[in-house]
Scaffold this active site. Structure first.
Site, PDB file in Angstrom:
ATOM      1  CD  GLU A 180     -43.299   3.035  79.647  1.00  0.00           C
ATOM      2  OE1 GLU A 180     -43.351   4.064  80.871  1.00  0.00           O
ATOM      3  OE2 GLU A 180     -42.378   2.520  79.167  1.00  0.00           O
ATOM      4  CD  GLU A 249     -38.466   1.000  78.594  1.00  0.00           C
ATOM      5  OE1 GLU A 249     -39.711   0.601  79.710  1.00  0.00           O
ATOM      6  OE2 GLU A 249     -38.757   2.406  78.422  1.00  0.00           O
TER       7      GLU A 249
END
Ligand SMILES: *[C@@H]1O[C@H](CO)[C@@H](O)[C@H](O)[C@H]1NC(C)=O
Ligand SMILES: *[C@@H]1O[C@H](CO)[C@@H](O)[C@H](O)[C@H]1NC(C)=O
Ligand SMILES: *[C@@H]1O[C@H](CO)[C@@H](O)[C@H](O)[C@H]1NC(C)=O
Ligand SMILES: CC(=O)N[C@H]1CO[C@H](CO)[C@@H](O)[C@@H]1O
Length: 842
Positions: A180, A249
């Protein structure tokens, strides 16, 4: 013992399988495994958040739930607590975990990071990184890159040595580098770009033989695949035409913070998000989390992330299926798998069926699958598709595995639901008391400086730089000599002490007495605390105990976020208007508690005194206990205690904090319809964020166990109790209009198995193999209302539903009954009826 031997034999036969190398590549549609595109469903299980004896069961329940892949991060600070000293034992045995996934016949996605976020202490980075001269974390910085490369290469070579990559015949089909970074890379300037290029080429050079991904990284360099994280990913398109759409995710719920309410995510909405993703061309998605588990020890990130990492995941913190979430997602996975041949054969053609209505069709000459979506947040709709009419509830997707028959709708739950509760467990069959023990011993932790390692510094120090996270605790101590005519005194010896801290928690002692505490919160850990104090003539001591509650794990430069009392520390106003400043004076510091250095957490030492002083701050408590009987999961109910940490047989079950209460507002009813966000659906408002703490069964012996608590603010250990997780009810509510159960559909031929017209069915099954359905608490065929635990009859009901259910179900572990007027008689002709049942097992 016999049981154990049998089990060992089984384990041996299972693991002796022939290993053959598997070629994993990708194209624009999917991962390609041995030349075949695959539609894959993945779920996250983080190995250190459960115990090794739970792993095989968690993996099996994931497989039974329809997963193909288990995803885990790798936790650098767990494996290399001291630079160059590695630890892969027990809960840290990554190789063993990966092998168990292989034994179950599933694949692994290994997200090495090594920055992982994950609500894990310091995002998974070892704290010693911070002290390497010249280091800047997560950017184009040579000292950092050298460490990151060394650890990544270490993990890759461990996996290679054990032949765990698919290219070697192992289960690992994917790996992730970084994590991320795209969310925050703009803060790192141009160096971010070169860092990401370096990370990609460093990863590629390790030559794993399987693809690498970067999540939330739009500019992931070739050949890495950029993947999406979020609550919805159906609009995501990768950054090159030859890369598949992957969702690494999908948040099945959200994490809990101390001081917050408990988040949950309705399964109808997760199922909708997942179905939309596959509808619009996705072929790999991962549930974050499939099993969340527990943040044992001091592993939580934060600050203020709770010890439970349940995450409202399909498998609950204790490893049991959360129903109907687990079952409904299993039905969804089966439905998607029925469509796999069509999904991988072609790209979807998407057509509008009206406002907020969308059909996607995967059609070749030999196969056809369709997804019909109603993304309206309020209104159900009827649509025409291929000459047939379909009813689509608001915010739902129907899956048509043959472009004709609906095999699944995301808003129609066929799966049974369960209600589980933690009930008081007696450790001693002879006594009625729920307390763990009435016989405690204790050691008082000294207030202020007690260690020979204490040191002096002029001025106030930042906490994390000082403790290096060796302990949650840092004492800041100062003494002043008071004559009585000091200008900061009022009405005798009265004054106010002002303390400004970066967080996270402060306990403030004057002359040995606890005078006040202050706590920050997850959003803003810093605070200023003002306490009115009475000093005395002569020497006065001010001892400030500053605590961290999990180090920051997210955000640009999260590693530089400080903690502790950086000041000012002042006494009340002087005559000239300013405060009397203590900040720059000589302070004495002690890292950690005396009891920590004495090893009291293991229960050893001869210092223990019998008895249990109640509500005394800074007290260590110890007792012996027998394990609660049975095999249900165990939790300690900490009601009665304040804040601290607990150890069972020397192993930390984590920080406990039952006195941190969630705000009273924010828990109003939440509809699954419409976009989800992390504070949309909350429960437990106005109650302790967490009062139950998991004690893994494998840490207990039948008797002679030792429980140690360290209590900071004061509590009564004779009030805490063991509870075990027990099933209260099994429920199901299925309508005549629901899709047929999955058993009615065949994988080889995605149309129905039998030509006759079967009906939807209610299926109930006791989760425990030794239990049978013992009573039917409620049954209604007609228009029943309410939900599991509070069903009621509607205006229309068949008179014999209860007796029919009793006859079919009682005495069996599972039962199965058609939802139709043929089975129950028709109490209201022309009305769509449903069957609602609540049963119990014994
Ligand atoms: C693996 O598969 C790719 C594409 O399907 C192919 O180009 C490549 O030659 C294969 N490699 C091996 C080692 O079989
Ligand atoms: C920790 O110490 C370093 C080196 O002295 C300093 O640069 C940094 O600002 C300190 N961190 C905090 C949070 O105070
Ligand atoms: C106020 O008096 C204190 C103590 O005498 C002194 O240290 C401080 O500098 C004074 N502040 C101002 C604003 O004059
Ligand atoms: C951008 C964002 O919110 N990322 C979060 C996604 O969820 C994981 C797991 O809860 C967090 O670790 C990330 O911070």
């Amino acid at each position: 013992m016999k049981f154990l031997i049998v089990w060992l034999l089984v384990a041996v036969t299972v693991t002796v399988t022939v290993v053959t190398a598997v070629n994993v590549t990708y194209d624009h549609r999917a991962l390609v495994i041995d030349g075949k595109r695959r539609v894959l469903v993945s779920g996250s299980i983080h190995y250190p958040r459960s115990t090794p004896d739970m792993w095989a069961g968690l993996i099996q329940k994931s497989k039974d739930g329809g997963l193909d892949v288990i995803e885990t991060y790798v936790f650098w600070n767990l494996h290399e607590p001291v630079r160059g000293q590695y630890d892969f034992e027990g809960r840290k045995d990554l190789v063993h975990f990966v092998k168990l996934v292989a034994d179950a016949g599933l694949y692994v996605h290994l997200r090495i990071g090594p920055y992982v976020c994950a609500e894990w202490n310091y995002g998974g980075f070892p704290l010693w990184l911070h002290f390497i001269p010249g280091i800047e974390l997560r950017t184009d910085n040579e000292p950092f890159k050298a460490e990151m490369k060394r650890f990544t290469a270490k993990i890759v070579s461990m996996m290679k040595d054990e032949k765990l990559y698919a290219s070697q015949g192992g289960p690992i089909i994917l790996s992730q580098i970084e994590n991320e970074y795209g969310n925050i890379d703009s803060s790192y300037g141009p160096a971010a770009k070169s860092y990401i290029k370096w990370a990609a080429s460093m990863a590629t050079s390790l030559d794993t033989g399987v693809p690498w991904v970067m999540c939330q990284q739009r500019d992931a360099p070739d050949p890495l695949i950029d993947t999406c994280n979020g609550f919805y990913c159906d609009g995501y398109k990768p950054n090159a035409e030859n890369k598949p759409t992957m969702w690494t995710e999908n948040w099945t719920g959200w994490f809990l913070s101390f001081g917050g309410a408990v988040p949950y995510r309705p399964v109808e909405d997760i199922a909708f998000a997942v179905a939309r993703f596959y509808q619009r061309g996705g072929t790999f998605q991962n549930y974050y989390m499939y099993h969340g588990g527990t943040n044992f020890g001091r592993t939580t990130g934060g600050p203020f992330i709770a010890t439970s990492y349940d995450y409202d995941a399909p498998l609950d913190e204790y490893g049991a299926p959360r129903q109907p979430k687990w079952g409904h997602l299993k039905d969804l996975h089966n439905a998607i798998k029925l469509c796999e041949d069509a999904l991988v054969a072609t790209d979807p053609t998407t057509i509008s069926l009206g406002q907020n209505l969308e059909a996607s069709v995967y059609k070749t000459s030999s196969t056809c699958a369709a997804f019909l979506a109603n993304v309206d947040t309020k209104n159900d709709k009827n649509v025409n598709f291929n000459g047939n009419s379909y009813h689509l509830p608001a915010w739902s997707v129907s899956i048509l595995s043959d472009c004709k028959n609906v095999v699944f709708n995301t808003a129609k739950i066929n799966s049974m639901a369960t209600i589980k509760r933690f009930v008081a467990a007696s450790v001693d069959d002879l006594s009625d008391s729920k307390a763990i023990s009435s016989e405690w011993s204790y050691v008082s932790e000294p207030v202020g400086i007690s260690s020979n390692d204490a040191f002096n510094r002029p001025g106030l120090v930042e906490q994390i730089n000082t403790t290096a996270d060796q302990s949650d605790y840092l004492w800041y101590s100062i003494s002043t000599n008071i004559k009585g005519n000091e200008p900061f005194l009022h009405d005798g010896f009265q004054t106010t002490l002002h303390v400004k801290s970066l967080g996270h928690v402060l306990h403030l002692f004057v002359n040995g007495q606890l005078e006040g505490s202050a706590i920050g919160n997850a959003g803003n850990p810093a605070f200023t605390k003002d306490v009115s104090v009475v000093l005395k003539p002569g020497k006065n001591t001010v001892d400030l105990l500053s605590l961290t509650v999990g180090l920051q794990n997210y955000g640009a430069f999260f590693d530089k976020k400080g903690a502790g009392i950086t000041g000012p520390v002042e006494l009340d106003g002087l005559k000239n208007g300013s405060n009397f400043d203590l900040s720059s004076q000589q302070w004495t510091y002690q890292i950690g508690l005396k009891g920590e250095s004495q090893g009291l957490n293991t229960g050893g030492s001869s210092l223990w005194v019998s008895g249990s002083p109640k509500s005394q701050p800074l007290t260590w408590y110890k007792t012996g206990f027998d394990a609660p009987t049975g095999d249900s999961p165990i939790a300690i109910d900490f009601t009665g205690m304040g804040k601290g940490e607990a150890w069972v047989n020397g192993q930390s079950i984590g920080r406990y904090w039952p006195t941190y209460i969630a705000p009273t507002g924010g828990c109003s009813a939440c509809s699954y319809k419409g976009p989800y966000s992390s504070n949309k659906c909350l429960k437990n408002c106005g109650k302790p964020s967490q009062k139950l703490y998991h004690v893994p069964r494998s840490w207990l012996k039948p008797s002679g166990n030792v429980l140690v608590l360290f209590e900071e603010i004061g509590g009564d250990p004779t009030q805490i109790s063991f509870t075990t997780q027990e099933l209260e009810s099994l429920c199901a509510q299925v309508s005549e209009s629901h899709p047929l159960p999955m058993e009615a559909w065949s994988r080889d031929n995605p149309t129905r198995k039998s030509k006759s017209t079967p009906k939807p069915r209610v299926l109930l099954e006791c989760p425990h193999p030794n239990q049978v359905i013992s009573s039917i608490k409620f049954a209604s065929f007609g228009t029943p209302q309410g939900k599991c635990g509070s069903f009621s009859h509607g205006y229309c009901r068949s008179p014999n539903a209860l007796s029919i259910l009793q006859k079919v179900c009682i005495g069996s572990r599972r039962c199965n009954i058609e939802v139709s007027s043929a089975a129950f008689g028709d109490p209201c002709i022309g009305v769509v009826k449903s069957l609602a049942v609540e049963a119990s097992c014994a």
